[in-house]
Design an enzyme around this catalytic site. Structure first.
Site, PDB file in Angstrom:
ATOM      1  N   HIS A  41      -1.295 -13.538   5.568  1.00  0.00           N
ATOM      2  CA  HIS A  41      -2.251 -12.713   5.214  1.00  0.00           C
ATOM      3  C   HIS A  41      -3.028 -11.929   6.689  1.00  0.00           C
ATOM      4  O   HIS A  41      -4.253 -12.003   6.635  1.00  0.00           O
ATOM      5  CB  HIS A  41      -3.489 -13.291   4.534  1.00  0.00           C
ATOM      6  CG  HIS A  41      -3.179 -14.029   3.380  1.00  0.00           C
ATOM      7  ND1 HIS A  41      -4.012 -14.965   2.666  1.00  0.00           N
ATOM      8  CD2 HIS A  41      -2.306 -13.947   2.407  1.00  0.00           C
ATOM      9  CE1 HIS A  41      -3.547 -15.275   1.404  1.00  0.00           C
ATOM     10  NE2 HIS A  41      -2.299 -14.750   1.227  1.00  0.00           N
ATOM     11  N   ALA A  50       0.853  -1.166   0.103  1.00  0.00           N
ATOM     12  CA  ALA A  50      -0.159   0.034  -0.067  1.00  0.00           C
ATOM     13  C   ALA A  50       0.854   1.360   0.161  1.00  0.00           C
ATOM     14  O   ALA A  50       0.672   2.289  -0.576  1.00  0.00           O
ATOM     15  CB  ALA A  50      -0.952  -0.041   1.155  1.00  0.00           C
TER      16      ALA A  50
END
Ligand SMILES: Cc1cc2nc3c(=O)[nH]c(=O)nc-3n(C[C@H](O)[C@H](O)[C@H](O)COP(=O)(O)OP(=O)(O)OC[C@H]3O[C@@H](n4cnc5c(N)ncnc54)[C@H](O)[C@@H]3O)c2cc1C
Length: 544
Positions: free
Chosen positions: A480, A45
């Site tokens: 994750h 990100a």
């Protein structure tokens, strides 16, 4: 809490011993120390946020990344991922706490420490998430239709990442999909559609035979802008707060503690383990825990570091009677040919992923929706590391995962030392529904393998029949993590729908930690989308 001089020195020595040596470190004191935006963490990100914000020449942006640049020649070669995802120089080396649900075992918890973050070392499976995934977030501004434009923006060329659609790598892949259809599962021809229940070939963040991560897709071009400063080998130690506002970041760079100031905002993109860690080091978190470690509490936020979710998984391996698997492509002689084909034309197996087919199913007829993920790979990897993992016989592997885990874990600090690894208490299988779902999912996978397409080619199972006890002893996990700085409408949620930390001005979180409920398949694509949306929110784009 200021770092006492002795610890500062120790900290500097310890970091110097393990920090990457890159050109970015030649000058430990940056020429400029005040920027409009400080982006902490140059991962999946962070690269998106820094690139999009710096597109406005009127603002200055500084991106801080603890790791270095990805220099290993195999990093961009998709099939080499089983080696590059484990390179110690590109990850934090975290271990989970011994887990009751895993018979007391600790697991490696790989988290990227390199420019590009997870997108530079991950398995490249590209899954946006389906409608239900975003409904589960219970954030009206982040429903499926609302987030779609940001996925489309991320996938548009030029400027974002490249996506390619999978296909059979070897004949075993089609046989597996034929067996899923024979067992009554829907065949999907688009794995990134609105409803993802069913089986098909995965999509990948691979373009023209190379990994496509956010470093290459976003940051590389943006780095040419004079208003963007990228500092690798620079670890944020804490966010500086003044009068309830984030005003800057204290960081360790080239063995020296540096102070950087933010005129507008600090955007934390350090990932679902390190973002809550940084907030807690800054005095934002569960007050009692922070006080116990001697950290001055700036704001009591009990949920910081909580709500940790991840996909647990059980691996199954089988040898096959026929030469229909990746052993044919990766046996030593074939590998030489594959390397030549890749080097000359970027063609062949090396430019592909071995995680070819799979999908989502329901663990039982009573399940509210698909709650089990299945990944098929036409290769039987050998336990070990590096090239030693290459298959030594024809066979295939399956990863059966809890797609919608109920159990929750947490991230906590061990001490006030900003360089000490955090505690990661995963809490796997603490909620008994997770084991029930996994056993149900494994039974459904067994039914798939019993279909003639697969039954005729299977030679031997490599593992005993899974039971709750054997799963506890052998289950592993995907990498994750999400949820540790949850976004939500309620006051307990750490960030609001604009990704602003509640109770602090000028501080936003933009990474996987804000995801309130884990998507069923992957987390990389949703995190890229979060980066896109965060930049649009910060830039005040209409409709963001
Ligand atoms: C081995 C592996 C395989 C995976 N496979 C897949 C897959 O196939 N498909 C999929 O969808 N997802 C996959 N994932 C998950 C996916 O990559 C992540 O969900 C995603 O990268 C999260 O992005 P992020 O921006 O939140 O964090 P990251 O990408 O981890 O970025 C965080 C960055 O911040 C930096 N940082 C941390 N703390 C500091 C600090 N204090 N100061 C400065 N910098 C700091 C880190 O070094 C890192 O570069 C995988 C992950 C891993 C690790």
């Amino acid at each position: 809490m200021d770092i006492p001089a002795r610890r500062r020195r120790l900290t500097a020595q310890r970091l110097a011993a393990r920090e990457p040596r890159g050109e970015d470190l030649l000058n430990p004191s940056p020429a400029r120390s005040t920027f409009d935006y400080l982006v902490v963490g140059g991962g999946t990100a962070g690269c998106v946020v820094a690139a999009r914000l710096s597109a406005d020449p009127a603002v200055t942006v500084c991106l801080l990344e603890a790791g270095g640049r990805a220099r290993h020649p195999a990093m961009s070669v998709p099939l080499m991922n089983f080696i590059t995802s484990g390179l110690p120089q590109h990850q934090w080396g975290y271990l989970t706490d011994p887990d009751r649900g895993l018979a007391g075992r600790s697991l490696r918890f790989v988290q990227a420490r390199v420019l590009g973050g997870g997108s530079a070392i991950n398995g490249m499976l590209y899954s946006r998430g389906d409608r239900d995934d975003f409904e589960a977030w219970a954030c009206p501004d982040w429903r499926y239709q609302a987030v779609r434009p940001y996925f489309e923006r991320a996938e548009a060329r030029p400027g974002g990442i490249e996506i390619s659609r999978g296909a059979a790598l070897t004949p075993a892949c089609e046989l597996f999909l034929a067996a899923t259809a024979a067992a009554g599962h829907r065949r999907l021809h688009d794995m990134n559609g609105e409803e993802a229940e069913g089986f098909g070939y995965f999509d990948y963040s691979i373009g023209r035979g190379r990994r496509s991560g956010t470093m290459d897709g976003y940051l590389r071009q943006a780095e040419e802008r004079p208003n963007l400063t990228v500092m690798t080998g620079t670890q944020a130690l804490k966010v500086r707060l003044e009068g309830g506002r984030a005003v800057g970041v204290q960081a360790l760079r080239g063995g020296v503690v540096v102070e950087l100031a933010a005129r507008s905002e600090v955007v934390v993109c350090a990932g679902a383990i390190n973002s809550p860690r940084l907030l807690m080091l800054s005095g934002l978190g569960p007050a009692e825990d922070l006080r116990a470690l001697g950290i001055a509490v700036a704001l009591d936020r009990p949920e910081v570091g909580g709500n940790l979710q991840n996909h647990t998984r059980q691996k199954l391996g089988f040898t096959t009677r026929r030469p229909i698997t990746a052993y044919g492509l990766l046996a030593p002689t074939a590998l030489v040919e594959a390397v030549a084909a890749y080097a000359l034309r970027r063609r062949g197996a090396l430019g592909r992923s071995v995680l070819t087919a799979g999908g989502l199913l329901r663990s039982s007829p009573q399940a509210e929706g698909p709650d089990i993920g299945v990944i098929f790979t036409p290769g039987l990897m050998t336990p070990g590391s590096g090239l030693g993992m290459l298959p030594r016989a024809h066979g295939f592997s399956l990863f059966v995962r809890n797609a919608r885990p109920w159990s929750r874990g947490k991230v906590r600090l061990r001490s006030a030392d900003p360089l000490e690894a955090p505690r990661i208490a995963t809490g796997y299988f603490q909620d008994p529904r997770d084991m029930t779902a996994l056993l149900g999912g494994l039974a459904r996978v067994k039914a798939i393998l019993a279909q003639s397409a697969m039954a005729e080619v299977i030679d031997r199972a490599q593992d005993p029949e899974p039971t709750a006890q054997s799963i506890a002893r052998s289950a592993s996990h995907a990498y994750h993590p999400v949820g540790t700085l949850r976004m939500g409408l309620d006051d307990d949620a750490v960030v609001d729908e604009q990704l602003r930390v509640r109770g602090v001005e000028g501080l936003r979180i933009a990474d996987a930690s804000v995801i309130p409920v884990i998507p069923k398949a992957g987390t990389n694509a949703p995190t890229i989308m979060i980066g896109e949306r965060a930049a649009a929110l910060i830039r005040g784009e209409a409709g963001a």
